[in-house]
Each structure stands twice: as structure tokens, then as C-alpha cells.
Design a protein around this motif. Structure first.
Motif, PDB file in Angstrom:
ATOM      1  N   GLY A   1       2.464  -3.285   1.246  1.00 59.03           N
ATOM      2  CA  GLY A   1       1.399  -2.958   2.186  1.00 59.03           C
ATOM      3  C   GLY A   1       1.524  -1.555   2.736  1.00 59.03           C
ATOM      4  O   GLY A   1       0.512  -0.862   2.927  1.00 59.03           O
TER       5      GLY A   1
ATOM      6  N   ALA B   1       0.507   0.899   0.016  1.00 60.09           N
ATOM      7  CA  ALA B   1      -0.950   0.848  -0.142  1.00 60.09           C
ATOM      8  C   ALA B   1      -1.654   1.605   0.978  1.00 60.09           C
ATOM      9  O   ALA B   1      -2.691   2.246   0.756  1.00 60.09           O
TER      10      ALA B   1
ATOM     11  N   LYS C   1      -6.691   3.331  -1.953  1.00 53.06           N
ATOM     12  CA  LYS C   1      -7.487   3.320  -3.188  1.00 53.06           C
ATOM     13  C   LYS C   1      -6.663   3.744  -4.412  1.00 53.06           C
ATOM     14  O   LYS C   1      -7.226   4.022  -5.468  1.00 53.06           O
TER      15      LYS C   1
ATOM     16  N   ASP D   1      -2.527   0.045  -4.041  1.00 54.92           N
ATOM     17  CA  ASP D   1      -3.504  -0.523  -3.113  1.00 54.92           C
ATOM     18  C   ASP D   1      -4.383  -1.548  -3.815  1.00 54.92           C
ATOM     19  O   ASP D   1      -4.610  -2.654  -3.307  1.00 54.92           O
ATOM     20  N   ARG D   2      -4.858  -1.209  -4.998  1.00 57.30           N
ATOM     21  CA  ARG D   2      -5.729  -2.137  -5.730  1.00 57.30           C
ATOM     22  C   ARG D   2      -4.979  -3.377  -6.179  1.00 57.30           C
ATOM     23  O   ARG D   2      -5.486  -4.503  -6.074  1.00 57.30           O
TER      24      ARG D   2
ATOM     25  N   THR E   1      -2.128  -4.698  -4.879  1.00 61.12           N
ATOM     26  CA  THR E   1      -1.730  -5.539  -3.745  1.00 61.12           C
ATOM     27  C   THR E   1      -2.925  -6.248  -3.110  1.00 61.12           C
ATOM     28  O   THR E   1      -2.802  -7.395  -2.681  1.00 61.12           O
ATOM     29  N   SER E   2      -4.075  -5.578  -3.067  1.00 63.74           N
ATOM     30  CA  SER E   2      -5.261  -6.219  -2.500  1.00 63.74           C
ATOM     31  C   SER E   2      -5.684  -7.416  -3.347  1.00 63.74           C
ATOM     32  O   SER E   2      -5.997  -8.498  -2.820  1.00 63.74           O
TER      33      SER E   2
ATOM     34  N   ALA F   1      -3.004 -10.199  -2.948  1.00 69.82           N
ATOM     35  CA  ALA F   1      -3.090 -10.869  -1.648  1.00 69.82           C
ATOM     36  C   ALA F   1      -4.254 -11.850  -1.615  1.00 69.82           C
ATOM     37  O   ALA F   1      -4.127 -12.957  -1.075  1.00 69.82           O
ATOM     38  N   THR F   2      -5.381 -11.466  -2.199  1.00 70.14           N
ATOM     39  CA  THR F   2      -6.536 -12.368  -2.252  1.00 70.14           C
ATOM     40  C   THR F   2      -6.233 -13.595  -3.100  1.00 70.14           C
ATOM     41  O   THR F   2      -6.541 -14.735  -2.728  1.00 70.14           O
TER      42      THR F   2
ATOM     43  N   LYS G   1      -1.486  -7.984   3.827  1.00 77.77           N
ATOM     44  CA  LYS G   1      -2.710  -7.541   4.502  1.00 77.77           C
ATOM     45  C   LYS G   1      -2.403  -6.951   5.878  1.00 77.77           C
ATOM     46  O   LYS G   1      -2.948  -5.905   6.247  1.00 77.77           O
TER      47      LYS G   1
ATOM     48  N   ARG H   1      -0.609  -3.519   5.511  1.00 75.70           N
ATOM     49  CA  ARG H   1      -1.532  -2.454   5.093  1.00 75.70           C
ATOM     50  C   ARG H   1      -2.430  -2.031   6.251  1.00 75.70           C
ATOM     51  O   ARG H   1      -2.599  -0.837   6.523  1.00 75.70           O
ATOM     52  N   THR H   2      -3.000  -3.013   6.941  1.00 73.36           N
ATOM     53  CA  THR H   2      -3.917  -2.702   8.044  1.00 73.36           C
ATOM     54  C   THR H   2      -3.198  -2.002   9.193  1.00 73.36           C
ATOM     55  O   THR H   2      -3.679  -0.984   9.720  1.00 73.36           O
TER      56      THR H   2
END
Length: 337
Positions: free
Chosen positions: A120, A123, A128, A132-133, A135-136, A139-140, A223, A226-227
Motif C-alpha cells: 500500500g 502504491a 497509477k 498500484d494497479r 495491489t488494487s 485487494a478487490t 487499502k 494506500r489511502t
């Protein structure tokens, strides 16, 4: 240091009424469960006299306040009661079941933190980008898949088809008995006793359940990391640091420290939840852990076992939140007393 010790002492004292309140609420909720444990113990063909005798032996014929008083009195003396289902003292059952689950969730959380926080953070540093892509998407995927399904897929692929994983039959191979209990966690106990063959067996049985739980835990940690890291990097003081020419590694270090509190919070919440929330994974892999014991106790209306589970889980959660507060004070000087 003195102020910190005073703060710590106050927090520990606050835990006493908290535990008393939790004990009272859990006691009342358990008594609201449908059915009569005395009837379950006696069997469907038992006479009313037999059921009444069992109720008297368990103290269930007394008023609720008397039952609660006797229960608290026994708990303070170290007696959590006897499970009618296992016929063992509840304290003995918990001493076996709790370390099994603690070992499983701690290793799972360790790998989830390693992947989630590092992935995270990277990312967030390079939005982008490839990491980042990846891990996103991961995570989903991890958040959408139920853990028992992932566990069953792992068993089918790695044990049934490839034959490279240990059989999902518990914590050790069948030729081994449990090592002398020191901590109750087999990895540590086998190392302390020098039994490397049993240690290797324990590791092989941990791989799939730890991997299963790690995948389900890593999603929310990814998530949040990263946030939180992205918000820190976009803050005004970081822009100012960049304009002053501060090196990137220092910027990342300061941002990571700022981003830590919400990451620590979500890790603590999930860690406490998994103590009982890992029950499906325990069932799939025949782990015989803490959560499985709780479900078994509820099904069998085992009052003392349920209350023992709730008390230990509550104490575990309170200790975790105390540790979180201490971590907050370390990473954020504004939180110090």
C-alpha cells in the motif's frame, strides 16, 4: 516516564469495570439463549426429575443474581466452570484452544501486514504505477472471496491435485502427539523442546491456513495503507518539505509515520476480530481452535464454555486496544499524556 506509568496504571484500572460489565452482559445474553442446557445434558428421554436434578447441580434453579454472584466468585478463584460437552474444566479447554488460534492469526496477520503495508505504501508513492494497479486488483479480489472458499480451493489444488501440502487434519501429522505444553503454540513449543521433526510438521500444516487468512486480511490493510499514505503525501507540510529540497527518503519516512495511526487501528480491529472470526478456516483445516470451540459451545448450550470464551475474547481485545494506545503515543507526540 512517570506520567506514562500513571497513564498505563489508569488504563489498567479502567479495564476492571469494563471486564465486569462485559461479564454481566455476556452472562445475561447467554441465559437468553433458547433451550435448556440441563435438558440437553439429560437427553430427550430424561424425566423431569432428572432434568431438575441437573439444574440444581448447575445452579440453574437459583435466581439470576445468585447465579451471577456465584459465577463471579468462582472466576475470581480461577474456576471458569466445567464444560458439560467436553467434561473438562473450561480453563483447560481454553488453555489448549486459545494458543492454537493465537498462533494461526498472529502468523497470518504478520504476513498480511508485511504485504499490505509495504504494498500500500509503494502504491501511494507511485500512484497509477504497476504496483498500484496490482495491489488494487488484488485487494478487490481478496475482499470479495470468502475465506472458507479460498481454503477449499487451496486444499484441492495443493493437497488433492499437486500433493505438496499437508493434509487438512489439524496442527500436526497423525504420527505425532502434541509436544509438552509450554506456551500452547506448537511452533514455539517444538523449538523449545528441540523436536525439529515435529516443528517441520507444524510448519507444513500452518502454510495453507495462514495463506488463506493472510489473503483475506491483506485487502483492507492494503487499502487503508494506500489511502492513509496518499493523504500524508498530499498534505501541506509535505509540499513545503519538497519545496525546501528535502530528500525523498526523508519525505517518505515522515509521511509513513503520519500515516501509521489509521493503519494500526485497522490492524488491531481485524486482529481482535479474527480471534473468533477464523472459525470457518479452523473448520476447513480441522484446526480445533478458539472460534470453533465457541461455535460448538453455542450449539450445545454449554453456558460455562460460552462465558469463558467471551471473557477471554474481551480481555484479549482490551489488551490489544491498550497496546494500540501505546503505539499512538510513540508515533504521535500529541497523544502523549
Amino acid at each position: 516516564m512517570t506520567r506514562f506509568l500513571k497513564y498505563l496504571g489508569k488504563r489498567v484500572l479502567i479495564m476492571i469495570p469494563q471486564m465486569l460489565g462485559i461479564t454481566l452482559v455476556s452472562f445475561l445474553l447467554v441465559r437468553l439463549l433458547p433451550g435448556n442446557p440441563a435438558t440437553a445434558m439429560a437427553g430427550s428421554l430424561a424425566t423431569p426429575e432428572t432434568v431438575a436434578a441437573i439444574e440444581a447441580r448447575l445452579g440453574l434453579d437459583q435466581p439470576l443474581y445468585i447465579q451471577f454472584y456465584m459465577y463471579v466468585k468462582n472466576v475470581l478463584a480461577g474456576d471458569l466452570g466445567t464444560s458439560w460437552y467436553t467434561s473438562n474444566p473450561v480453563a483447560n479447554d481454553l488453555a489448549v484452544r486459545f494458543p492454537a488460534t493465537l498462533e494461526l492469526i498472529t502468523l497470518s496477520m504478520f504476513f498480511a501486514i508485511l504485504v499490505g503495508v509495504v504494498g500500500g505504501s509503494i502504491a501511494a508513492i507511485k500512484p497509477k504505477g504497476l504496483v498500484d494497479r496490482v495491489t488494487s486488483g488484488f485487494a478487490t479480489f481478496a475482499g470479495a472471496m470468502p475465506e472458507f472458499w479460498i481454503g477449499l480451493i487451496f486444499i484441492y489444488v495443493f493437497y488433492v491435485r499437486l500433493g505438496i501440502a499437508a493434509a487438512p487434519i489439524g496442527r500436526l501429522d497423525l504420527q505425532f502427539s502434541s509436544p509438552p505444553q509450554v506456551t500452547g503454540m506448537i511452533l514455539i513449543d517444538t523449538l523449545l523442546t528441540g523436536n525439529m521433526a515435529m516443528f517441520q510438521s507444524a510448519v507444513s500444516h500452518l502454510i495453507l491456513p495462514v495463506l488463506t487468512l493472510s489473503i483475506t486480511l491483506v485487502g483492507p490493510i492494503l487499502k487503508m495503507s494506500r489511502t492513509s499514505m496518499r493523504n500524508a503525501l498530499d498534505s501541506d507540510y509535505i509540499y513545503y518539505a519538497r519545496m525546501c529540497g528535502m530528500k525523498q527518503k526523508h519525505i517518505v519516512g515522515y509521511s509513513f509515520r503520519t500515516a501509521l495511526p489509521p493503519i494500526v487501528t485497522i490492524i488491531a480491529v481485524y486482529y481482535g476480530f479474527m480471534l473468533g472470526g477464523a472459525v470457518l478456516v479452523e473448520k476447513v483445516f480441522g484446526w480445533g481452535g478458539f472460534g470453533q470451540y465457541a461455535v460448538q459451545s453455542v450449539i450445545n448450550k454449554d453456558y460455562f464454555a460460552i462465558q469463558g470464551f467471551l471473557m477471554l475474547a474481551a480481555m484479549f481485545s482490551l489488551i490489544i486496544y491498550l497496546v494500540v494506545d501505546i503505539i499512538y503515543m510513540i508515533v504521535d507526540p500529541r497523544q502523549r499524556p
